[in-house]
Design a protein around this motif. Structure first.
Motif, PDB file in Angstrom:
ATOM      1  N   ILE A  61      47.717  36.073 102.262  1.00 12.69           N
ATOM      2  CA  ILE A  61      46.559  35.189 102.061  1.00 12.69           C
ATOM      3  C   ILE A  61      45.630  35.765 100.988  1.00 12.69           C
ATOM      4  O   ILE A  61      45.168  35.057 100.090  1.00 12.69           O
ATOM      5  CB  ILE A  61      45.791  35.004 103.385  1.00 12.69           C
ATOM      6  CG1 ILE A  61      46.647  34.238 104.388  1.00 12.69           C
ATOM      7  CG2 ILE A  61      44.476  34.257 103.144  1.00 12.69           C
ATOM      8  CD1 ILE A  61      46.069  34.216 105.791  1.00 12.69           C
ATOM      9  N   ILE A  62      45.370  37.057 101.079  1.00 12.43           N
ATOM     10  CA  ILE A  62      44.478  37.702 100.107  1.00 12.43           C
ATOM     11  C   ILE A  62      45.087  37.636  98.703  1.00 12.43           C
ATOM     12  O   ILE A  62      44.382  37.360  97.721  1.00 12.43           O
ATOM     13  CB  ILE A  62      44.214  39.161 100.515  1.00 12.43           C
ATOM     14  CG1 ILE A  62      43.415  39.194 101.821  1.00 12.43           C
ATOM     15  CG2 ILE A  62      43.460  39.910  99.422  1.00 12.43           C
ATOM     16  CD1 ILE A  62      43.227  40.585 102.406  1.00 12.43           C
ATOM     17  N   GLN A  63      46.388  37.869  98.590  1.00 16.36           N
ATOM     18  CA  GLN A  63      47.039  37.817  97.284  1.00 16.36           C
ATOM     19  C   GLN A  63      47.002  36.419  96.684  1.00 16.36           C
ATOM     20  O   GLN A  63      46.823  36.253  95.476  1.00 16.36           O
ATOM     21  CB  GLN A  63      48.487  38.303  97.407  1.00 16.36           C
ATOM     22  CG  GLN A  63      48.603  39.813  97.587  1.00 16.36           C
ATOM     23  CD  GLN A  63      50.042  40.285  97.667  1.00 16.36           C
ATOM     24  OE1 GLN A  63      50.860  39.693  98.379  1.00 16.36           O
ATOM     25  NE2 GLN A  63      50.368  41.341  96.945  1.00 16.36           N
ATOM     26  N   ARG A  64      47.166  35.400  97.524  1.00  9.72           N
ATOM     27  CA  ARG A  64      47.137  34.020  97.020  1.00  9.72           C
ATOM     28  C   ARG A  64      45.747  33.601  96.565  1.00  9.72           C
ATOM     29  O   ARG A  64      45.604  32.734  95.702  1.00  9.72           O
ATOM     30  CB  ARG A  64      47.638  33.048  98.103  1.00  9.72           C
ATOM     31  CG  ARG A  64      49.126  33.071  98.335  1.00  9.72           C
ATOM     32  CD  ARG A  64      49.572  31.837  99.110  1.00  9.72           C
ATOM     33  NE  ARG A  64      48.943  31.745 100.420  1.00  9.72           N
ATOM     34  CZ  ARG A  64      49.467  32.233 101.548  1.00  9.72           C
ATOM     35  NH1 ARG A  64      50.636  32.878 101.504  1.00  9.72           N
ATOM     36  NH2 ARG A  64      48.839  32.091 102.692  1.00  9.72           N
ATOM     37  N   ASN A  65      44.717  34.205  97.141  1.00  7.85           N
ATOM     38  CA  ASN A  65      43.351  33.771  96.857  1.00  7.85           C
ATOM     39  C   ASN A  65      42.558  34.734  95.984  1.00  7.85           C
ATOM     40  O   ASN A  65      41.351  34.558  95.816  1.00  7.85           O
ATOM     41  CB  ASN A  65      42.590  33.566  98.184  1.00  7.85           C
ATOM     42  CG  ASN A  65      43.064  32.360  98.961  1.00  7.85           C
ATOM     43  OD1 ASN A  65      42.583  31.245  98.760  1.00  7.85           O
ATOM     44  ND2 ASN A  65      44.009  32.571  99.868  1.00  7.85           N
ATOM     45  N   LYS A  66      43.216  35.735  95.413  1.00  8.11           N
ATOM     46  CA  LYS A  66      42.457  36.717  94.633  1.00  8.11           C
ATOM     47  C   LYS A  66      42.257  36.297  93.177  1.00  8.11           C
ATOM     48  O   LYS A  66      41.433  36.888  92.482  1.00  8.11           O
ATOM     49  CB  LYS A  66      43.136  38.074  94.682  1.00  8.11           C
ATOM     50  CG  LYS A  66      44.433  38.189  93.908  1.00  8.11           C
ATOM     51  CD  LYS A  66      44.961  39.609  93.994  1.00  8.11           C
ATOM     52  CE  LYS A  66      46.198  39.807  93.132  1.00  8.11           C
ATOM     53  NZ  LYS A  66      46.696  41.200  93.195  1.00  8.11           N
ATOM     54  N   LYS A  67      42.973  35.298  92.714  1.00  8.44           N
ATOM     55  CA  LYS A  67      42.841  34.872  91.321  1.00  8.44           C
ATOM     56  C   LYS A  67      41.424  34.353  91.057  1.00  8.44           C
ATOM     57  O   LYS A  67      40.898  33.529  91.788  1.00  8.44           O
ATOM     58  CB  LYS A  67      43.873  33.793  90.996  1.00  8.44           C
ATOM     59  CG  LYS A  67      43.876  33.391  89.531  1.00  8.44           C
ATOM     60  CD  LYS A  67      44.963  32.371  89.233  1.00  8.44           C
ATOM     61  CE  LYS A  67      44.972  31.994  87.762  1.00  8.44           C
ATOM     62  NZ  LYS A  67      46.023  30.992  87.448  1.00  8.44           N
ATOM     63  N   GLY A  68      40.797  34.863  89.996  1.00  7.92           N
ATOM     64  CA  GLY A  68      39.453  34.424  89.629  1.00  7.92           C
ATOM     65  C   GLY A  68      38.357  35.044  90.469  1.00  7.92           C
ATOM     66  O   GLY A  68      37.193  34.645  90.368  1.00  7.92           O
ATOM     67  N   GLY A  85      45.688  46.592  96.031  1.00  6.93           N
ATOM     68  CA  GLY A  85      44.704  47.128  95.090  1.00  6.93           C
ATOM     69  C   GLY A  85      45.199  47.209  93.656  1.00  6.93           C
ATOM     70  O   GLY A  85      46.221  47.830  93.379  1.00  6.93           O
ATOM     71  N   ASP A  86      44.465  46.587  92.740  1.00  8.34           N
ATOM     72  CA  ASP A  86      44.701  46.797  91.307  1.00  8.34           C
ATOM     73  C   ASP A  86      44.106  48.141  90.888  1.00  8.34           C
ATOM     74  O   ASP A  86      44.623  48.807  89.996  1.00  8.34           O
ATOM     75  CB  ASP A  86      44.079  45.660  90.488  1.00  8.34           C
ATOM     76  CG  ASP A  86      44.719  44.311  90.818  1.00  8.34           C
ATOM     77  OD1 ASP A  86      45.960  44.239  90.836  1.00  8.34           O
ATOM     78  OD2 ASP A  86      43.973  43.354  91.086  1.00  8.34           O
ATOM     79  N   PRO A 102      47.209  52.342  91.497  1.00  5.75           N
ATOM     80  CA  PRO A 102      48.122  53.090  92.381  1.00  5.75           C
ATOM     81  C   PRO A 102      49.136  53.920  91.599  1.00  5.75           C
ATOM     82  O   PRO A 102      49.429  55.063  91.973  1.00  5.75           O
ATOM     83  CB  PRO A 102      48.803  51.980  93.193  1.00  5.75           C
ATOM     84  CG  PRO A 102      47.790  50.881  93.242  1.00  5.75           C
ATOM     85  CD  PRO A 102      47.125  50.918  91.897  1.00  5.75           C
ATOM     86  N   LEU A 103      49.651  53.370  90.495  1.00 10.94           N
ATOM     87  CA  LEU A 103      50.630  54.103  89.700  1.00 10.94           C
ATOM     88  C   LEU A 103      50.005  55.337  89.059  1.00 10.94           C
ATOM     89  O   LEU A 103      50.609  56.424  89.049  1.00 10.94           O
ATOM     90  CB  LEU A 103      51.224  53.187  88.622  1.00 10.94           C
ATOM     91  CG  LEU A 103      52.311  53.805  87.733  1.00 10.94           C
ATOM     92  CD1 LEU A 103      53.497  54.256  88.582  1.00 10.94           C
ATOM     93  CD2 LEU A 103      52.761  52.801  86.665  1.00 10.94           C
TER      94      LEU A 103
END
Length: 281
Positions: A61-68, A85-86, A102-103
């Motif tokens: 859900i968080i991934q689908r709604n994080k755009k913008g 986390g980016d 993370p990388l």
């Protein structure tokens, strides 16, 4: 209704929030935070108290709604931070220790790759032969990666720590493992990169080691204080590991206290008592 369905609470649409379970209340809070199309969303441990399936669903859900949006999320689950986390900031001992992707954190604080080799079961191979096989596998890995570090050899599983710099040798090493699978009784093998949880543990350990090192440093400060007509000063001694403390009273009366290696040597001129010095400290 769209958001209710997305957070998985459709069957609870007409229920009071007080009747929801802890995990369902977390989902409801997440839906409330996202429904207003806010550009900045703060989520404090949104998956705490959820079962693994609900946690995974919340991640989606968080991934689908994080755009913008800018989403600030706190969590104790390192796999959650790694996935969502980016940019990840790690706190330890109440201080911000590091921040990055993370990388980047894995490359900066990671300890390398972990190679795990699973040998045939003990029912097919006796213990003496298994020990010989383990030694041969170790020799093979070290022949390609001399800096490899054996981590464990328990039962049929043997693991090694490989540095990031040795990745150009992996293709040749894997080829050799494949060719000698039968000879070395290898059932399977795999390699994994440092996890963010390992990074967190290492960062916390580094901070703890720094704090212990600071505590062990000898006092080498120079300062002064005045109380009751007496002036005290501290200066580094000529001998390492100690300080000299001097106190001067009115009329030129002086006291000196040498602190070296845990021992105290006290001397005072006439008229200045040992008790006076203790009270001043």
């Amino acid at each position: 209704m769209k958001m209710i369905a997305e957070v998985g609470l459709k069957e609870k649409a007409n229920a009071k929030s007080s009747t929801l379970s802890g995990g369902q209340k977390r989902k409801l809070s997440l839906g409330i935070a996202l429904i207003g199309d806010s550009k900045v969303v703060i989520l404090d441990e949104p998956t705490s108290g959820m079962d693994p399936f609900s946690r995974r669903s919340t991640w989606n859900i968080i991934q689908r709604n994080k755009k913008g949006r800018v989403i600030l999320l706190t969590t104790h689950f390192m796999d959650e931070a790694d996935l969502l986390g980016d940019r990840v900031a790690i706190m330890a001992h109440g201080k911000l220790q590091c921040c990055g992707s993370p990388l980047f954190l894995k490359n900066r604080f990671g300890v390398g790759y972990t190679l795990t080799v699973v040998k045939e079961s003990l029912s097919k191979v006796d213990s003496q032969t298994l020990a010989q096989i383990s030694e041969k596998i170790k020799e093979l890995v070290l022949s390609f990666v001399p800096s490899a570090e054996p981590l464990s050899d328990v039962g049929a599983e043997q693991s090694f720590r490989l540095p990031f710099s040795a990745s150009n040798q992996f293709v040749a090493m894997f080829g050799s493992l494949d060719r000698r699978k039968g000879e070395l009784a290898i059932a399977e093998y795999g390699i994994s990169v440092t996890t963010l949880e390992e990074v967190f543990i290492r960062v916390a350990d580094l901070e703890e080691a720094e704090e212990e090192e600071e505590d062990e440093q000898p006092v080498a400060a120079i300062g002064s204080a005045t109380a009751g007509g007496l002036t005290s000063s501290r200066t580094p001694s000529d001998d390492s590991g100690g300080i000299v403390r001097k106190m001067t009273g009115t009329g030129g009366l002086k006291a000196t206290k040498d602190e070296k290696g845990g021992e105290t040597n006290f001397s005072a001129s006439e008229g200045l008592l040992r008790q006076d010095y203790k009270e001043f400290e």
